[in-house]
Design a protein around this motif. Structure first.
Motif, PDB file in Angstrom:
ATOM      1  N   PRO A  46       0.823  -1.200   0.000  1.00  0.00           N
ATOM      2  CA  PRO A  46       0.000   0.000   0.000  1.00  0.00           C
ATOM      3  C   PRO A  46       0.861   1.256   0.000  1.00  0.00           C
ATOM      4  CG  PRO A  46       0.091  -0.895   2.205  1.00  0.00           C
ATOM      5  CD  PRO A  46       0.879  -1.826   1.320  1.00  0.00           C
ATOM      6  N   VAL A  47       0.453   2.236  -0.785  1.00  0.00           N
ATOM      7  CA  VAL A  47       1.144   3.529  -0.810  1.00  0.00           C
ATOM      8  C   VAL A  47       0.084   4.595  -0.524  1.00  0.00           C
ATOM      9  CG1 VAL A  47       2.463   5.165  -2.205  1.00  0.00           C
ATOM     10  CG2 VAL A  47       2.907   2.710  -2.425  1.00  0.00           C
ATOM     11  N   VAL A  48       0.101   5.094   0.695  1.00  0.00           N
ATOM     12  CA  VAL A  48      -0.901   6.054   1.150  1.00  0.00           C
ATOM     13  C   VAL A  48      -0.612   7.424   0.533  1.00  0.00           C
ATOM     14  CG1 VAL A  48      -1.948   7.189   3.148  1.00  0.00           C
ATOM     15  CG2 VAL A  48      -1.221   4.781   3.299  1.00  0.00           C
ATOM     16  N   ILE A  49      -1.647   7.989  -0.088  1.00  0.00           N
ATOM     17  CA  ILE A  49      -1.544   9.316  -0.697  1.00  0.00           C
ATOM     18  C   ILE A  49      -2.277  10.340   0.169  1.00  0.00           C
ATOM     19  CG2 ILE A  49      -2.038  10.716  -2.750  1.00  0.00           C
ATOM     20  CD1 ILE A  49       0.150   8.490  -3.109  1.00  0.00           C
ATOM     21  N   MET A  58      -2.873  11.139 -10.227  1.00  0.00           N
ATOM     22  CA  MET A  58      -1.735  10.236 -10.303  1.00  0.00           C
ATOM     23  C   MET A  58      -2.126   8.909 -10.953  1.00  0.00           C
ATOM     24  SD  MET A  58      -0.266  11.219  -6.526  1.00  0.00           S
ATOM     25  CE  MET A  58       0.947   9.930  -6.407  1.00  0.00           C
ATOM     26  N   TYR A  59      -3.308   8.421 -10.618  1.00  0.00           N
ATOM     27  CA  TYR A  59      -3.807   7.172 -11.202  1.00  0.00           C
ATOM     28  C   TYR A  59      -3.898   7.300 -12.724  1.00  0.00           C
ATOM     29  CZ  TYR A  59      -7.084   3.393 -12.267  1.00  0.00           C
ATOM     30  OH  TYR A  59      -7.693   2.285 -12.803  1.00  0.00           O
ATOM     31  N   GLN A  60      -4.453   8.401 -13.195  1.00  0.00           N
ATOM     32  CA  GLN A  60      -4.587   8.620 -14.638  1.00  0.00           C
ATOM     33  C   GLN A  60      -3.220   8.664 -15.318  1.00  0.00           C
ATOM     34  OE1 GLN A  60      -7.491   8.575 -16.351  1.00  0.00           O
ATOM     35  NE2 GLN A  60      -6.176   8.566 -18.143  1.00  0.00           N
ATOM     36  N   VAL A  67       0.948   1.504 -16.452  1.00  0.00           N
ATOM     37  CA  VAL A  67       1.131   0.889 -15.139  1.00  0.00           C
ATOM     38  C   VAL A  67      -0.243   0.675 -14.523  1.00  0.00           C
ATOM     39  CG1 VAL A  67       2.073   1.189 -12.811  1.00  0.00           C
ATOM     40  CG2 VAL A  67       3.400   1.932 -14.804  1.00  0.00           C
ATOM     41  N   PHE A  68      -0.561  -0.578 -14.234  1.00  0.00           N
ATOM     42  CA  PHE A  68      -1.839  -0.880 -13.584  1.00  0.00           C
ATOM     43  C   PHE A  68      -1.622  -0.952 -12.088  1.00  0.00           C
ATOM     44  CE2 PHE A  68      -4.965  -3.787 -11.778  1.00  0.00           C
ATOM     45  CZ  PHE A  68      -6.121  -3.090 -12.107  1.00  0.00           C
ATOM     46  N   VAL A  69      -2.327  -0.099 -11.378  1.00  0.00           N
ATOM     47  CA  VAL A  69      -2.293  -0.072  -9.919  1.00  0.00           C
ATOM     48  C   VAL A  69      -3.724   0.163  -9.455  1.00  0.00           C
ATOM     49  CG1 VAL A  69      -1.750   2.409  -9.846  1.00  0.00           C
ATOM     50  CG2 VAL A  69      -1.169   0.955  -7.897  1.00  0.00           C
ATOM     51  N   VAL A  70      -4.071  -0.390  -8.320  1.00  0.00           N
ATOM     52  CA  VAL A  70      -5.441  -0.288  -7.816  1.00  0.00           C
ATOM     53  C   VAL A  70      -5.545   0.892  -6.851  1.00  0.00           C
ATOM     54  CG1 VAL A  70      -7.271  -1.487  -6.550  1.00  0.00           C
ATOM     55  CG2 VAL A  70      -5.736  -2.779  -8.056  1.00  0.00           C
ATOM     56  N   PRO A  71      -6.424   1.871  -7.168  1.00  0.00           N
ATOM     57  CA  PRO A  71      -6.655   2.953  -6.214  1.00  0.00           C
ATOM     58  C   PRO A  71      -7.693   2.509  -5.173  1.00  0.00           C
ATOM     59  CG  PRO A  71      -7.862   3.379  -8.236  1.00  0.00           C
ATOM     60  CD  PRO A  71      -7.110   2.092  -8.436  1.00  0.00           C
ATOM     61  N   ILE A  72      -7.441   2.814  -3.923  1.00  0.00           N
ATOM     62  CA  ILE A  72      -8.363   2.469  -2.835  1.00  0.00           C
ATOM     63  C   ILE A  72      -8.852   3.785  -2.238  1.00  0.00           C
ATOM     64  CG2 ILE A  72      -8.661   1.206  -0.672  1.00  0.00           C
ATOM     65  CD1 ILE A  72      -7.851  -0.592  -3.050  1.00  0.00           C
ATOM     66  N   VAL A  73     -10.155   4.014  -2.346  1.00  0.00           N
ATOM     67  CA  VAL A  73     -10.736   5.289  -1.909  1.00  0.00           C
ATOM     68  C   VAL A  73     -11.915   5.046  -0.973  1.00  0.00           C
ATOM     69  CG1 VAL A  73      -9.997   6.527  -3.997  1.00  0.00           C
ATOM     70  CG2 VAL A  73     -12.223   5.396  -3.959  1.00  0.00           C
ATOM     71  N   TYR A  74     -12.462   6.138  -0.460  1.00  0.00           N
ATOM     72  CA  TYR A  74     -13.641   6.111   0.393  1.00  0.00           C
ATOM     73  C   TYR A  74     -14.778   5.421  -0.355  1.00  0.00           C
ATOM     74  CZ  TYR A  74     -17.517   7.876   3.174  1.00  0.00           C
ATOM     75  OH  TYR A  74     -18.632   7.962   3.953  1.00  0.00           O
ATOM     76  N   ARG A  83      -5.269   5.463  -1.000  1.00  0.00           N
ATOM     77  CA  ARG A  83      -3.969   4.884  -1.316  1.00  0.00           C
ATOM     78  C   ARG A  83      -3.993   4.137  -2.627  1.00  0.00           C
ATOM     79  NH1 ARG A  83      -3.715   1.222   3.659  1.00  0.00           N
ATOM     80  NH2 ARG A  83      -4.759   3.032   4.472  1.00  0.00           N
ATOM     81  N   PHE A  84      -2.808   3.796  -3.064  1.00  0.00           N
ATOM     82  CA  PHE A  84      -2.640   2.850  -4.157  1.00  0.00           C
ATOM     83  C   PHE A  84      -2.289   1.509  -3.549  1.00  0.00           C
ATOM     84  CE2 PHE A  84      -1.408   6.745  -6.548  1.00  0.00           C
ATOM     85  CZ  PHE A  84      -2.429   6.687  -7.487  1.00  0.00           C
ATOM     86  N   ARG A  85      -2.721   0.458  -4.226  1.00  0.00           N
ATOM     87  CA  ARG A  85      -2.348  -0.890  -3.827  1.00  0.00           C
ATOM     88  C   ARG A  85      -1.569  -1.509  -4.981  1.00  0.00           C
ATOM     89  NH1 ARG A  85      -7.076  -4.311  -1.767  1.00  0.00           N
ATOM     90  NH2 ARG A  85      -6.643  -3.132   0.114  1.00  0.00           N
ATOM     91  N   PHE A  86      -0.261  -1.569  -4.803  1.00  0.00           N
ATOM     92  CA  PHE A  86       0.605  -2.208  -5.791  1.00  0.00           C
ATOM     93  C   PHE A  86       0.703  -3.690  -5.444  1.00  0.00           C
ATOM     94  CE2 PHE A  86       1.998   2.170  -6.038  1.00  0.00           C
ATOM     95  CZ  PHE A  86       2.283   2.349  -7.379  1.00  0.00           C
TER      96      PHE A  86
END
Length: 124
Positions: A46-49, A58-60, A67-74, A83-86
């Motif tokens: 996890p990379v907390v933003i 950043m995701y866009q 680069v595929f990374v999963v954004p985790i939001v409210y 955060r991002f979940r790599f």
């Protein structure tokens, strides 16, 4: 299922590669200012933003880099803990991991984001 257990037991190099890759990616994150605890051993990093708007920008940017990374939001996390979940895999090359970290750093610049914006962020 049985085949995966056989591979796990008879081909330990996959686990060794995964551990090396996790460490390499953690080092890359540290080099761009993100503190990952030394005790973190999971392939999910996890990379907390902490800022949903910047996370979206950043995701866009990373998607545009391929680069595929999963954004985790409210509501999965609080709005200030997004955060991002790599996910690091044994089959990633060092070049893949370096590229992902470089893409994250580039995305941070585009979004005018620094891990020092609200104090140094750390993996949760």
């Amino acid at each position: 299922m049985l085949e995966s257990l056989r591979i796990f037991k008879e081909e330990p190099e996959h686990l060794q590669n995964l551990r090396r890759n996790i460490q390499h990616f953690k080092n890359n994150l540290k080099n761009i200012g993100y503190e990952v605890p030394d005790s973190h051993e999971s392939a999910v990093v996890p990379v907390v933003i902490g800022d949903e708007k910047k996370l979206g920008e950043m995701y866009q940017s990373m998607l545009e880099d391929g680069v595929f990374v999963v954004p985790i939001v409210y509501p999965a996390v609080s709005r200030t803990n997004c955060r991002f979940r790599f996910t690091v895999m044994a089959t990633h090359s060092v070049t893949d991991l370096d590229y992902a970290a470089s893409s994250l750093e580039k995305a941070m610049l585009k979004a005018n984001f620094s891990f020092d914006d609200k104090g140094t962020k750390t993996a949760a």
